[in-house]
Design an enzyme around this catalytic site. Structure first.
Site, PDB file in Angstrom:
ATOM      1  N   ASP A   8      -1.776   2.186  -7.649  1.00 26.84           N
ATOM      2  CA  ASP A   8      -0.332   2.111  -7.502  1.00 26.84           C
ATOM      3  C   ASP A   8      -0.067   1.086  -6.392  1.00 26.84           C
ATOM      4  O   ASP A   8      -0.991   0.701  -5.670  1.00 26.84           O
ATOM      5  CB  ASP A   8       0.204   3.494  -7.132  1.00 26.84           C
ATOM      6  N   ASP A  10       3.498   0.607  -4.212  1.00 33.02           N
ATOM      7  CA  ASP A  10       4.304   1.117  -3.100  1.00 33.02           C
ATOM      8  C   ASP A  10       3.756   2.449  -2.600  1.00 33.02           C
ATOM      9  O   ASP A  10       3.604   3.401  -3.374  1.00 33.02           O
ATOM     10  CB  ASP A  10       5.749   1.308  -3.546  1.00 33.02           C
ATOM     11  N   ASP A 173      -0.161   7.764  -4.735  1.00 32.57           N
ATOM     12  CA  ASP A 173       0.409   8.450  -3.574  1.00 32.57           C
ATOM     13  C   ASP A 173       1.509   9.432  -3.924  1.00 32.57           C
ATOM     14  O   ASP A 173       2.172   9.951  -3.011  1.00 32.57           O
ATOM     15  CB  ASP A 173       0.970   7.415  -2.587  1.00 32.57           C
TER      16      ASP A 173
END
Length: 225
Positions: A8, A10, A173
């Site tokens: 991922d 961000d 995250d």
């Protein structure tokens, strides 16, 4: 064959919250509402997307301030414009990111990005951060008609990098990344240094990464040398 590590963007590779919050605040300021979000206290909101930031800000205006119908739809493209113009002012890679990418590549692993950030913005940001050439593939929110947690963007990232889904895993995250990995039938490592920190253990990922220094050994364990 080589294994594939999919990231991922961000909150995983980089802390982008400061520039995202700044873009939302620019929209609020354009409406004369002031800076409604705090870049530190509201960092987690930033990782839920532009519309989530707009809604959070609107919820803080006084009851005597009326927004026009469709304000969110008007402000969302403006937010993207503000963000694209100042995409890497405050954004920084998390410690150890580049060294981990180097070690993974040296071990023969393929690298890819699968993000819910619009593809054009993701491409710009990765170039601004100086790491775009580390990844063999990049799939954004609008690359396909669907986005994470649908498993198809993940599979597309792996396959475009030259790998096989069965020999890959995701580094993320958020709960979205956890659901994406489950839908794709792969393992997920969630970062403990991102916006939610150790609280992500509630999602029971196969691994929690305390630092990117730990990622190469994890990849060797899960994918082989």
């Amino acid at each position: 064959m080589a294994g594939t590590v999919v990231f991922d963007l961000d909150g995983t590779l980089a802390d982008t919250s400061g520039d995202l919050i700044a873009a939302a605040n620019a929209c609020f300021t354009d409406r004369g509402l002031g800076r409604l979000l705090d870049p530190v206290a509201d960092a987690l909101i930033a990782f839920h997307g532009g519309r989530a930031m707009l809604r959070a800000g609107y919820a803080r205006i006084g009851a005597d301030t009326l927004l026009p119908p469709g304000a969110e739809d008007e402000d969302y493209p403006r937010l993207l414009d503000h963000y694209g113009a100042r995409i890497a002012v405050h954004t920084r890679l998390y410690p150890g990111t580049e060294a981990a990418l180097d070690r993974l590549a040296e071990a023969g692993h393929l690298l890819a990005v699968c993000t819910n950030k619009p593809e054009a913005l993701a491409e710009i940001l990765l170039r601004e951060l100086g790491i775009r050439d580390r990844f063999a593939a990049m799939i954004g929110a609008d690359t396909l008609p669907v986005r994470k947690p649908d498993p198809r963007p993940y599979a597309a990232a792996v396959e475009a990098a030259g790998g096989e889904v069965a020999h890959s895993f995701l580094v993320g995250d958020t709960e979205t990344d956890r659901k994406t990995a489950a839908a794709a039938g792969v393992k997920v490592a969630l970062v403990a240094f991102g916006p939610e920190g150790e609280a992500l253990t509630r999602l029971a990922p196969e691994a929690m990464l305390k630092h990117f220094d730990d990622l190469p050994a994890l990849a060797q364990d899960w994918l082989g040398a």
